[in-house]
Scaffold this active site. Structure first.
Site, PDB file in Angstrom:
ATOM      1  CD  GLU A 366      15.244 -54.220 -46.909  1.00 25.11           C
ATOM      2  OE1 GLU A 366      14.818 -53.069 -46.719  1.00 25.11           O
ATOM      3  OE2 GLU A 366      14.529 -55.242 -46.905  1.00 25.11           O
TER       4      GLU A 366
HETATM    5  C1  FAD Z   1      19.732 -63.263 -47.025  1.00 26.10           C
HETATM    6  C2  FAD Z   1      19.832 -62.097 -47.960  1.00 26.10           C
HETATM    7  C3  FAD Z   1      18.675 -61.528 -48.476  1.00 26.10           C
HETATM    8  C4  FAD Z   1      18.759 -60.488 -49.406  1.00 26.10           C
HETATM    9  N1  FAD Z   1      17.624 -60.013 -50.025  1.00 26.10           N
HETATM   10  C5  FAD Z   1      17.741 -59.179 -51.089  1.00 26.10           C
HETATM   11  C6  FAD Z   1      16.593 -58.862 -51.900  1.00 26.10           C
HETATM   12  O1  FAD Z   1      15.483 -59.308 -51.653  1.00 26.10           O
HETATM   13  N2  FAD Z   1      16.800 -58.077 -52.997  1.00 26.10           N
HETATM   14  C7  FAD Z   1      18.017 -57.561 -53.313  1.00 26.10           C
HETATM   15  O2  FAD Z   1      18.107 -56.852 -54.307  1.00 26.10           O
HETATM   16  N3  FAD Z   1      19.116 -57.834 -52.561  1.00 26.10           N
HETATM   17  C8  FAD Z   1      18.996 -58.639 -51.461  1.00 26.10           C
HETATM   18  N4  FAD Z   1      20.112 -58.968 -50.719  1.00 26.10           N
HETATM   19  C9  FAD Z   1      21.409 -58.402 -51.060  1.00 26.10           C
HETATM   20  C10 FAD Z   1      21.934 -57.440 -49.994  1.00 26.10           C
HETATM   21  O3  FAD Z   1      21.178 -56.263 -49.990  1.00 26.10           O
HETATM   22  C11 FAD Z   1      23.431 -57.223 -50.282  1.00 26.10           C
HETATM   23  O4  FAD Z   1      24.087 -58.444 -49.925  1.00 26.10           O
HETATM   24  C12 FAD Z   1      23.995 -56.059 -49.506  1.00 26.10           C
HETATM   25  O5  FAD Z   1      23.486 -54.846 -49.995  1.00 26.10           O
HETATM   26  C13 FAD Z   1      25.526 -56.008 -49.578  1.00 26.10           C
HETATM   27  O6  FAD Z   1      25.980 -56.183 -50.878  1.00 26.10           O
HETATM   28  P1  FAD Z   1      27.116 -57.278 -51.179  1.00 26.10           P
HETATM   29  O7  FAD Z   1      26.672 -58.548 -50.571  1.00 26.10           O
HETATM   30  O8  FAD Z   1      27.411 -57.263 -52.626  1.00 26.10           O
HETATM   31  O9  FAD Z   1      28.367 -56.782 -50.362  1.00 26.10           O
HETATM   32  P2  FAD Z   1      29.471 -55.723 -50.850  1.00 26.10           P
HETATM   33  O10 FAD Z   1      28.813 -54.509 -51.372  1.00 26.10           O
HETATM   34  O11 FAD Z   1      30.456 -56.421 -51.712  1.00 26.10           O
HETATM   35  O12 FAD Z   1      30.147 -55.346 -49.465  1.00 26.10           O
HETATM   36  C14 FAD Z   1      31.133 -56.168 -48.834  1.00 26.10           C
HETATM   37  C15 FAD Z   1      31.677 -55.378 -47.641  1.00 26.10           C
HETATM   38  O13 FAD Z   1      32.298 -54.174 -48.099  1.00 26.10           O
HETATM   39  C16 FAD Z   1      31.730 -53.058 -47.436  1.00 26.10           C
HETATM   40  N5  FAD Z   1      31.716 -51.910 -48.323  1.00 26.10           N
HETATM   41  C17 FAD Z   1      31.287 -51.853 -49.618  1.00 26.10           C
HETATM   42  N6  FAD Z   1      31.433 -50.613 -50.097  1.00 26.10           N
HETATM   43  C18 FAD Z   1      31.954 -49.871 -49.093  1.00 26.10           C
HETATM   44  C19 FAD Z   1      32.351 -48.493 -48.979  1.00 26.10           C
HETATM   45  N7  FAD Z   1      32.205 -47.613 -49.983  1.00 26.10           N
HETATM   46  N8  FAD Z   1      32.858 -48.074 -47.787  1.00 26.10           N
HETATM   47  C20 FAD Z   1      33.004 -48.919 -46.754  1.00 26.10           C
HETATM   48  N9  FAD Z   1      32.666 -50.233 -46.816  1.00 26.10           N
HETATM   49  C21 FAD Z   1      32.134 -50.694 -47.965  1.00 26.10           C
HETATM   50  C22 FAD Z   1      30.334 -53.497 -47.060  1.00 26.10           C
HETATM   51  O14 FAD Z   1      29.788 -52.705 -46.028  1.00 26.10           O
HETATM   52  C23 FAD Z   1      30.592 -54.938 -46.670  1.00 26.10           C
HETATM   53  O15 FAD Z   1      31.040 -54.995 -45.356  1.00 26.10           O
HETATM   54  C24 FAD Z   1      20.033 -59.971 -49.756  1.00 26.10           C
HETATM   55  C25 FAD Z   1      21.195 -60.528 -49.190  1.00 26.10           C
HETATM   56  C26 FAD Z   1      21.103 -61.592 -48.327  1.00 26.10           C
HETATM   57  C27 FAD Z   1      22.384 -62.225 -47.808  1.00 26.10           C
END
Ligand code: FAD
Length: 383
Positions: A366
């Site tokens: 989230e």
């Molecule tokens: C157990 C679990 C449950 C979840 N449930 C849901 C759900 O029900 N529905 C849903 O839609 N999603 C869900 N998610 C997805 C979750 O919301 C995302 O994993 C989260 O938003 C991060 O996205 P990402 O994993 O693609 O990481 P990325 O966006 O690839 O980020 C990787 C890293 O880069 C950093 N980063 C990215 N952009 C920037 C920036 N501009 N500046 C600085 N740092 C940055 C991030 O903070 C992070 O540390 C879930 C995830 C998990 C693991």
């Protein structure tokens, strides 16, 4: 007036949530984590107790309580099992609340009612394999075909998807526009042909919760399933819905942290080393004092965000601050409590081990902690 006491009604609800969590959820928490599966009998019992109905109006089948009550519920459940807190939270804040806030009256009758009365469970499909923090990178599409939309794409990490009935899914209805204007939100019934839920993704923590990839292949839904009835509003719906969701995740983090402290307090009074209970060492006392202070600060910020939402104030910065702080506190506190239990804290037999694994995700989903800082700093008008 600033009043830090819970009303008698809130205290009563807190007691109700606490007694269910301690009596019914706690005994199952370890086994569910080991099996990596939510207990379906427990889910049914939770539906019957109204835990999926809390902040929704009675006219839609809800319990007619408020966001603060919902936060209290997530906190109490997460004290004993973060997966249970998450299961309620995704259904409530990410799926049903979006329909409650953005749905047409017909959609509320058709889609919100069964979610609010607990007969159906909801989930939220926004994240895609290549679009996480950068929601605008989403590639799932919904093409208009007469009186229908046809959805194609893949969502990942959709919590509750193994057993959810209602899927709120975000898709591009106009690829020529940026996602902020070209994305829409759709209500999809699980039974719709073309919806495929993959097996749960093996995870570090919250292992009892269901979390999987969901593919949408030529999923044909009536145009009436477009949430709010207006194409192009999906990005706004997603962002506002996540603002509210963060109150639940902050409450989850507070619950994990408090539950871990409660376990540690029990342990340090019993564990004897050097001829004394380890609770007698000043290091133990000071460590617990520091951790309890951090948890109380996070709790106050979480309740402030919940009350602001209940009062119709702008709560998005409060929610982001509460999640940022509470998730950090949950990680520091669970690590600290594992340390207080020593080798036993590292053993799976003791709940603090699971709680430390569960805490990590609160800094990620989230909106990551980095995204929370973007939300907070953007409210400070630095540019
Ligand atoms: C157990 C679990 C449950 C979840 N449930 C849901 C759900 O029900 N529905 C849903 O839609 N999603 C869900 N998610 C997805 C979750 O919301 C995302 O994993 C989260 O938003 C991060 O996205 P990402 O994993 O693609 O990481 P990325 O966006 O690839 O980020 C990787 C890293 O880069 C950093 N980063 C990215 N952009 C920037 C920036 N501009 N500046 C600085 N740092 C940055 C991030 O903070 C992070 O540390 C879930 C995830 C998990 C693991």
């Amino acid at each position: 007036m600033l009043d830090f006491t819970l009303s008698p009604q809130h205290q009563q609800l807190q007691q109700l949530y606490r007694s269910f969590a301690q009596g019914r959820v706690k005994p199952l928490a370890r086994e569910m984590d080991e099996r990596e599966e939510f207990d379906m009998a427990l889910l049914q019992e939770m539906k019957e107790h109204g835990f999926f109905s809390i902040p929704f109006e009675k006219r839609y089948g809800g319990a007619g309580a408020d966001v603060l009550s919902y936060a209290l519920c997530i906190e109490e459940m997460s004290k004993v099992d973060a997966s249970t807190g998450l299961t309620i939270s995704v259904h409530t804040s990410l799926c049903a609340s979006a329909i409650n806030e953005f749905g047409t009256e017909e959609q509320k009758q058709l889609w919100l009612r069964p979610l609010a009365n607990g007969s159906k469970i909801g989930c939220f499909g926004l994240t895609e394999p290549n679009a996480g923090s950068d929601v605008a990178g989403a590639r799932t599409t919904a093409e208009k075909d007469g009186e229908h939309y046809v959805i194609n794409g893949e969502k990942i990490f959709t919590t509750n998807s193994a057993f959810a009935d209602t899927f709120l899914v975000f898709a591009l209805t106009d690829q020529s526009l940026p996602a902020s204007k070209g994305m829409s939100a759709f209500l999809v019934d699980r039974s719709t042909p073309g919806v495929t839920v993959s097996p749960d993704i093996p995870r570090m923590g919250i292992r009892a919760a269901s979390n999987a990839a969901v593919t949408y292949q030529d999923v044909r839904v009536p145009a009436a399933n477009l949430l709010g009835g207006i194409a192009g509003t999906g990005f706004k719906i997603a962002m506002k819905t996540l603002d509210g969701g963060r109150i639940g995740i902050a409450a989850q983090a507070v619950g994990i942290a408090q539950g871990t402290i409660d376990e540690a307090v029990r342990y340090v009074k019993e564990r004897v080393q050097f001829g004394r209970p380890i609770a007698a060492f000043q290091n133990t006392q000071f460590k617990l004092a520091e951790m309890q202070t951090m948890v109380d600060a996070a709790r106050l910020m979480t309740y402030r965000a919940a009350v602001a939402k209940d009062q119709g104030q702008n709560y998005s910065t409060y929610a982001a601050m509460a999640k940022l702080l509470a998730s950090d506190v949950a990680n520091q506190v669970t690590r600290g409590c594992v340390q207080l239990l020593g080798g036993y804290g590292y053993a799976r037999e003791y709940a603090v081990e699971r709680m430390m694994r569960d805490a990590k995700i609160t800094e990620i989903y989230e909106g990551t902690s980095e995204v929370m800082k973007m939300v907070i700093s953007s409210s400070m008008r630095l540019k």
